[in-house]
Design a protein around this motif. Structure first.
Motif, PDB file in Angstrom:
ATOM      1  N   THR A  22      65.001  81.577  16.172  1.00 20.14           N
ATOM      2  CA  THR A  22      64.216  82.784  16.415  1.00 20.14           C
ATOM      3  C   THR A  22      63.064  82.319  17.649  1.00 20.14           C
ATOM      4  OG1 THR A  22      64.627  83.779  14.305  1.00 20.14           O
ATOM      5  CG2 THR A  22      62.989  84.821  15.624  1.00 20.14           C
ATOM      6  N   ALA A  23      62.360  81.381  17.383  1.00 20.50           N
ATOM      7  CA  ALA A  23      61.538  80.999  18.248  1.00 20.50           C
ATOM      8  C   ALA A  23      61.805  80.634  19.768  1.00 20.50           C
ATOM      9  CB  ALA A  23      60.785  79.642  17.657  1.00 20.50           C
ATOM     10  N   ARG A  24      63.284  80.279  19.972  1.00 19.94           N
ATOM     11  CA  ARG A  24      63.549  79.881  21.072  1.00 19.94           C
ATOM     12  C   ARG A  24      64.301  80.979  21.712  1.00 19.94           C
ATOM     13  NH1 ARG A  24      68.914  78.685  22.423  1.00 19.94           N
ATOM     14  NH2 ARG A  24      70.226  78.373  20.551  1.00 19.94           N
ATOM     15  N   GLY A  25      64.165  82.093  21.112  1.00 16.59           N
ATOM     16  CA  GLY A  25      64.815  83.382  21.597  1.00 16.59           C
ATOM     17  C   GLY A  25      66.244  83.601  21.167  1.00 16.59           C
ATOM     18  N   GLY A  26      66.776  82.826  20.205  1.00 14.86           N
ATOM     19  CA  GLY A  26      68.008  83.089  19.564  1.00 14.86           C
ATOM     20  C   GLY A  26      69.240  82.575  20.649  1.00 14.86           C
ATOM     21  N   SER A  27      70.278  82.788  20.252  1.00 14.59           N
ATOM     22  CA  SER A  27      71.637  82.539  21.221  1.00 14.59           C
ATOM     23  C   SER A  27      71.513  83.143  22.502  1.00 14.59           C
ATOM     24  CB  SER A  27      72.825  82.714  20.555  1.00 14.59           C
ATOM     25  OG  SER A  27      73.047  84.192  19.976  1.00 14.59           O
ATOM     26  N   GLU A  28      71.924  82.696  23.303  1.00 13.65           N
ATOM     27  CA  GLU A  28      71.844  83.371  24.842  1.00 13.65           C
ATOM     28  C   GLU A  28      73.257  84.614  24.743  1.00 13.65           C
ATOM     29  OE1 GLU A  28      70.421  82.639  27.607  1.00 13.65           O
ATOM     30  OE2 GLU A  28      69.161  81.297  26.224  1.00 13.65           O
ATOM     31  N   PRO A  29      72.787  85.846  25.391  1.00  9.97           N
ATOM     32  CA  PRO A  29      73.586  86.891  25.374  1.00  9.97           C
ATOM     33  C   PRO A  29      74.906  86.336  26.311  1.00  9.97           C
ATOM     34  CG  PRO A  29      71.755  87.197  26.684  1.00  9.97           C
ATOM     35  CD  PRO A  29      71.556  86.057  25.966  1.00  9.97           C
ATOM     36  N   LEU A  30      76.036  86.626  26.095  1.00 11.46           N
ATOM     37  CA  LEU A  30      77.301  86.719  26.796  1.00 11.46           C
ATOM     38  C   LEU A  30      77.202  87.202  27.999  1.00 11.46           C
ATOM     39  CD1 LEU A  30      80.063  86.973  23.984  1.00 11.46           C
ATOM     40  CD2 LEU A  30      78.989  85.098  25.123  1.00 11.46           C
ATOM     41  N   GLN A  31      77.458  86.635  28.909  1.00  9.10           N
ATOM     42  CA  GLN A  31      77.480  87.225  30.424  1.00  9.10           C
ATOM     43  C   GLN A  31      78.607  87.981  30.518  1.00  9.10           C
ATOM     44  OE1 GLN A  31      75.302  86.856  32.975  1.00  9.10           O
ATOM     45  NE2 GLN A  31      73.925  85.908  31.501  1.00  9.10           N
ATOM     46  N   ALA A  32      78.653  88.997  30.992  1.00 11.37           N
ATOM     47  CA  ALA A  32      79.807  89.991  31.370  1.00 11.37           C
ATOM     48  C   ALA A  32      80.154  89.494  32.777  1.00 11.37           C
ATOM     49  CB  ALA A  32      79.449  91.577  31.462  1.00 11.37           C
ATOM     50  N   HIS A  33      81.575  89.490  32.737  1.00  6.39           N
ATOM     51  CA  HIS A  33      82.359  88.945  34.087  1.00  6.39           C
ATOM     52  C   HIS A  33      83.361  90.002  34.509  1.00  6.39           C
ATOM     53  CE1 HIS A  33      80.673  85.082  33.980  1.00  6.39           C
ATOM     54  NE2 HIS A  33      80.809  85.083  32.618  1.00  6.39           N
ATOM     55  N   ALA A  34      83.595  90.106  35.761  1.00  4.77           N
ATOM     56  CA  ALA A  34      84.674  90.989  36.333  1.00  4.77           C
ATOM     57  C   ALA A  34      85.826  90.763  35.420  1.00  4.77           C
ATOM     58  CB  ALA A  34      85.007  90.988  37.665  1.00  4.77           C
ATOM     59  N   GLY A  35      86.665  91.849  34.959  1.00  6.05           N
ATOM     60  CA  GLY A  35      87.698  91.893  34.278  1.00  6.05           C
ATOM     61  C   GLY A  35      87.733  91.606  32.752  1.00  6.05           C
ATOM     62  N   ASP A  36      86.313  91.714  32.148  1.00  9.23           N
ATOM     63  CA  ASP A  36      85.912  91.460  30.680  1.00  9.23           C
ATOM     64  C   ASP A  36      86.272  92.708  30.093  1.00  9.23           C
ATOM     65  OD1 ASP A  36      85.281  88.926  30.943  1.00  9.23           O
ATOM     66  OD2 ASP A  36      83.255  89.238  30.856  1.00  9.23           O
ATOM     67  N   ARG A  37      86.045  93.900  30.641  1.00 11.84           N
ATOM     68  CA  ARG A  37      86.277  95.162  30.175  1.00 11.84           C
ATOM     69  C   ARG A  37      87.051  96.132  30.678  1.00 11.84           C
ATOM     70  NH1 ARG A  37      80.778  97.268  31.178  1.00 11.84           N
ATOM     71  NH2 ARG A  37      81.370  96.671  33.265  1.00 11.84           N
ATOM     72  N   ILE A  38      87.902  97.306  29.933  1.00 14.07           N
ATOM     73  CA  ILE A  38      88.884  97.978  30.651  1.00 14.07           C
ATOM     74  C   ILE A  38      88.218  98.804  31.524  1.00 14.07           C
ATOM     75  CG2 ILE A  38      88.508  99.993  29.055  1.00 14.07           C
ATOM     76  CD1 ILE A  38      91.788  98.694  29.656  1.00 14.07           C
ATOM     77  N   GLU A  39      86.892  99.067  31.709  1.00 17.78           N
ATOM     78  CA  GLU A  39      86.363  99.898  32.643  1.00 17.78           C
ATOM     79  C   GLU A  39      86.350  99.423  33.925  1.00 17.78           C
ATOM     80  OE1 GLU A  39      81.756  99.899  32.359  1.00 17.78           O
ATOM     81  OE2 GLU A  39      82.602 100.944  30.689  1.00 17.78           O
ATOM     82  N   ASP A  40      86.422  98.000  34.148  1.00 18.85           N
ATOM     83  CA  ASP A  40      86.469  97.327  35.220  1.00 18.85           C
ATOM     84  C   ASP A  40      87.628  97.550  36.095  1.00 18.85           C
ATOM     85  OD1 ASP A  40      84.083  96.141  34.678  1.00 18.85           O
ATOM     86  OD2 ASP A  40      84.916  94.059  34.075  1.00 18.85           O
ATOM     87  N   PHE A  41      88.771  97.851  35.497  1.00 24.11           N
ATOM     88  CA  PHE A  41      89.886  98.168  36.181  1.00 24.11           C
ATOM     89  C   PHE A  41      89.786  99.393  36.984  1.00 24.11           C
ATOM     90  CE2 PHE A  41      91.085  95.114  32.890  1.00 24.11           C
ATOM     91  CZ  PHE A  41      92.437  94.462  33.507  1.00 24.11           C
ATOM     92  N   PHE A  42      88.926 100.232  36.405  1.00 20.59           N
ATOM     93  CA  PHE A  42      88.970 101.625  36.803  1.00 20.59           C
ATOM     94  C   PHE A  42      87.636 101.925  37.953  1.00 20.59           C
ATOM     95  CE2 PHE A  42      91.213 101.699  33.061  1.00 20.59           C
ATOM     96  CZ  PHE A  42      92.057 102.650  33.258  1.00 20.59           C
ATOM     97  N   SER A  43      86.577 100.997  37.642  1.00 24.86           N
ATOM     98  CA  SER A  43      85.452 101.326  38.418  1.00 24.86           C
ATOM     99  C   SER A  43      85.206 100.168  39.558  1.00 24.86           C
ATOM    100  CB  SER A  43      84.169 101.052  37.600  1.00 24.86           C
ATOM    101  OG  SER A  43      84.103 100.018  36.889  1.00 24.86           O
ATOM    102  N   LEU A  44      85.554  99.001  39.279  1.00 25.14           N
ATOM    103  CA  LEU A  44      85.172  97.795  40.394  1.00 25.14           C
ATOM    104  C   LEU A  44      85.854  98.182  41.769  1.00 25.14           C
ATOM    105  CD1 LEU A  44      85.144  94.451  38.417  1.00 25.14           C
ATOM    106  CD2 LEU A  44      83.267  95.582  39.358  1.00 25.14           C
ATOM    107  N   PRO A  45      87.144  98.404  41.784  1.00 15.66           N
ATOM    108  CA  PRO A  45      87.860  98.868  43.035  1.00 15.66           C
ATOM    109  C   PRO A  45      87.110 100.079  44.063  1.00 15.66           C
ATOM    110  CG  PRO A  45      89.561  98.463  41.434  1.00 15.66           C
ATOM    111  CD  PRO A  45      88.192  98.502  40.780  1.00 15.66           C
TER     112      PRO A  45
END
Length: 178
Positions: A22-45
């Motif tokens: 907790t003092a060091r801020g916990g674990s690092e949040p996962l970085q989102a990358h292109a293609g990680d989510r279904i909405e990327d297929f629809f929105s990125l292009p």
């Protein structure tokens, strides 16, 4: 009840680990990358144009590795489904070799809602399937087109998508001005 020194350490060790994390801020949040989510297929292009397509295509090539010499049939036959970060599943993916053009098939479960795809792409009203006869929707923007279709049985779920660069008109292809 008297506790031994060793026992006290064992009781407080988990608390100490939690406090340190907790003092060091916990674990690092996962970085989102292109293609990680279904909405990327629809929105990125549509939002980023060809560069968004390229980001998505690179991510898919990493998730669906294939031999450079394999035919399209061999590449798709060797693919295992990939579960995206948001839980949706990409069954197969194929990028055509000439230009920016790819197709992907999604699993029926979990269902990718048509209404979500429509809200992400804002299809051309003239292309909307108001009567749900065709199950095909088309949106275009920033030099790219996104066409998606629904399952014929469950018309509420998107099952496939095709993303392609839209051809640009050359100066000699322009209609004459009056």
């Amino acid at each position: 009840m008297k506790m031994s020194g060793c026992r006290r350490v064992m009781c407080f060790l988990p608390l100490l680990l939690v406090a340190c994390a907790t003092a060091r801020g916990g674990s690092e949040p996962l970085q989102a990358h292109a293609g990680d989510r279904i909405e990327d297929f629809f929105s990125l292009p549509l939002s980023e144009g060809p560069s968004g397509f390229d980001r998505l295509a690179r991510a898919l090539e990493q998730q669906f590795p294939a031999s450079a010499h394999a035919s399209a049939i061999e590449r798709t036959a060797q693919q295992a489904p990939v579960t995206l970060r948001d839980g949706y599943i990409v069954q197969r993916y194929l990028r055509l070799e000439n230009g920016r053009h790819l197709m992907a098939e999604f699993a029926k479960t979990p269902c990718m809602p048509v209404q979500l795809a429509v809200s992400l792409t804002r299809p051309d009203p003239a292309q909307l399937d108001y009567y749900r006869r065709t199950g095909v929707y088309l949106a275009a923007g920033n030099g790219m087109s996104v066409t998606f279709s629904v399952d014929t049985v469950s018309t509420q779920c998107v099952t496939s998508i095709e993303i392609a660069e839209t051809p640009t008109l050359r100066a000699d292809d322009q209609p004459p001005r009056n």
